[in-house]
Enzyme design. Structure first.
Site, PDB file in Angstrom:
ATOM      1  N   GLU A 183     -53.181  23.969  82.160  1.00  0.00           N
ATOM      2  CA  GLU A 183     -52.343  24.764  81.379  1.00  0.00           C
ATOM      3  C   GLU A 183     -50.832  24.981  82.286  1.00  0.00           C
ATOM      4  OE1 GLU A 183     -54.438  28.921  81.323  1.00  0.00           O
ATOM      5  OE2 GLU A 183     -52.861  28.952  81.813  1.00  0.00           O
TER       6      GLU A 183
ATOM      7  N   CYS B  88     -55.410  28.666  72.409  1.00  0.00           N
ATOM      8  CA  CYS B  88     -55.637  30.797  73.282  1.00  0.00           C
ATOM      9  C   CYS B  88     -54.159  30.634  73.068  1.00  0.00           C
ATOM     10  CB  CYS B  88     -56.452  30.459  74.665  1.00  0.00           C
ATOM     11  SG  CYS B  88     -56.588  32.641  74.561  1.00  0.00           S
TER      12      CYS B  88
HETATM   13  S1  SF4 Z   1     -60.026  32.438  80.034  1.00  0.00           S
HETATM   14 FE1  SF4 Z   1     -58.321  31.212  79.025  1.00  0.00          FE
HETATM   15  S2  SF4 Z   1     -59.396  30.296  76.856  1.00  0.00           S
HETATM   16 FE2  SF4 Z   1     -60.457  31.851  77.708  1.00  0.00          FE
HETATM   17  S3  SF4 Z   1     -59.666  34.214  76.514  1.00  0.00           S
HETATM   18 FE3  SF4 Z   1     -58.740  33.814  78.937  1.00  0.00          FE
HETATM   19  S4  SF4 Z   1     -56.805  32.475  78.439  1.00  0.00           S
HETATM   20 FE4  SF4 Z   1     -58.149  32.260  77.182  1.00  0.00          FE
END
Ligand code: SF4
Length: 280
Positions: free
Chosen positions: A124, A94
């Site tokens: 993460e 992401c």
């Molecule tokens: S929850 Fe995690 S994967 Fe979803 S938009 Fe936010 S940072 Fe990105």
């Protein structure tokens, strides 16, 4: 029986993007795998497996071909190992997670002690830690842990994307007192907060609450706990097949929400099943 479906239920931006990239890559490459499950939804992982996407946990076990990087990222070492092996990389990290990795790398390279606000065991966070690894890296979960930090010189703070703003602020306040110079990067993504706030609102208005998502999904489990605190008649489920009609005895309103890794089709199936039981 009335159904209240949360507007924010289901895929966040990063998970939607990663899933789309994974299905597109499955159609493009004949040998393909993902490094760890692409998202925390066993049903999505199964669908990808039907398209030939195998889940492999270690880079050295990837035979050949293409590898998809999951939405919450991997470590810098794993990326390097993929590049060293000349595998084709489909990077579905992401962009918000990527930003946190980049800030950590920059702070580490500029000689700051990097404080990461988050859960040390979460993949993460382990990914973010690996990018900051050139200097001192400290992971703290909350204010109580931040209080235990030693006196530091130049400090840079980065947060796990799913942290609450309040937790980041409290840690930053404490670090300010313990450092000579402080930089704070707000790397929180509001997808989690938006889902949690809406779930709270709905749980207060209904008789039964359904929270859909993987049992291995931390954000869905947290969502279910939040609802449970407000409404004990809350059920965490993965699919419509798990629904029991006895859950709705005497209920006039049913609330439905889903974690950020729950696909639309699972939500639709649950809504249809509840509507069926309601005689709609
Ligand atoms: S929850 Fe995690 S994967 Fe979803 S938009 Fe936010 S940072 Fe990105």
């Amino acid at each position: 029986m009335e159904i209240l479906l949360a507007k924010s239920a289901g895929f966040c931006f990063g998970v939607k993007r990663a899933t789309q990239m994974a299905f597109a890559a499955a159609a493009e490459y004949s040998h393909i795998c993902s490094l760890g499950p692409i998202i925390h939804s066993p049903q999505v992982v199964d669908k990808l497996a039907e398209q030939g996407v195998e889940v492999i946990e270690q880079v050295e076990n990837i035979p050949a071909g293409a590898v998809i990087i999951r939405s919450h990222g991997v470590t810098a070492g794993e990326i390097q190992a993929i590049l060293d092996r000349d595998l084709t990389m489909v990077d579905a990290t992401c962009p918000f997670v990527k930003k946190a990795q980049e800030y950590a790398a920059r702070l580490g390279a500029e000689g700051y002690s990097v404080v990461i606000v988050g859960e040390a065991e979460h993949p993460e966070v382990q990914g973010i830690v690996s990018y900051a690894a050139t200097g001192q890296v400290l992971v703290v979960a909350n204010a109580a842990e931040a209080e235990k930090l030693p006196r530091l010189g130049r400090v840079g703070i980065v947060a796990q994307t799913t942290q609450s703003f309040e937790n980041l602020r409290q840690v930053a306040d404490i670090c300010m007192k313990k450092s000579r110079e402080l930089r704070v990067f707000n790397t929180i993504c509001d997808a989690t907060t938006v889902r949690q706030n809406e779930a709270r609102e709905i749980a207060q208005q209904v008789d039964v609450m359904l929270v859909i998502g993987g049992y291995n999904s931390a954000n869905t489990t947290r969502l279910a706990h939040i609802c449970q605190e407000i409404l004990p008649d809350t059920h965490h489920l993965e699919t419509a097949q798990e629904i029991e009609s006895s859950w709705f005895t005497g209920a006039r309103r049913v609330g439905i929400t889903a974690g950020a890794s729950t696909p639309r089709w699972l939500i639709d199936e649950v809504v249809s099943r509840v509507a069926e039981l309601a005689g709609k």
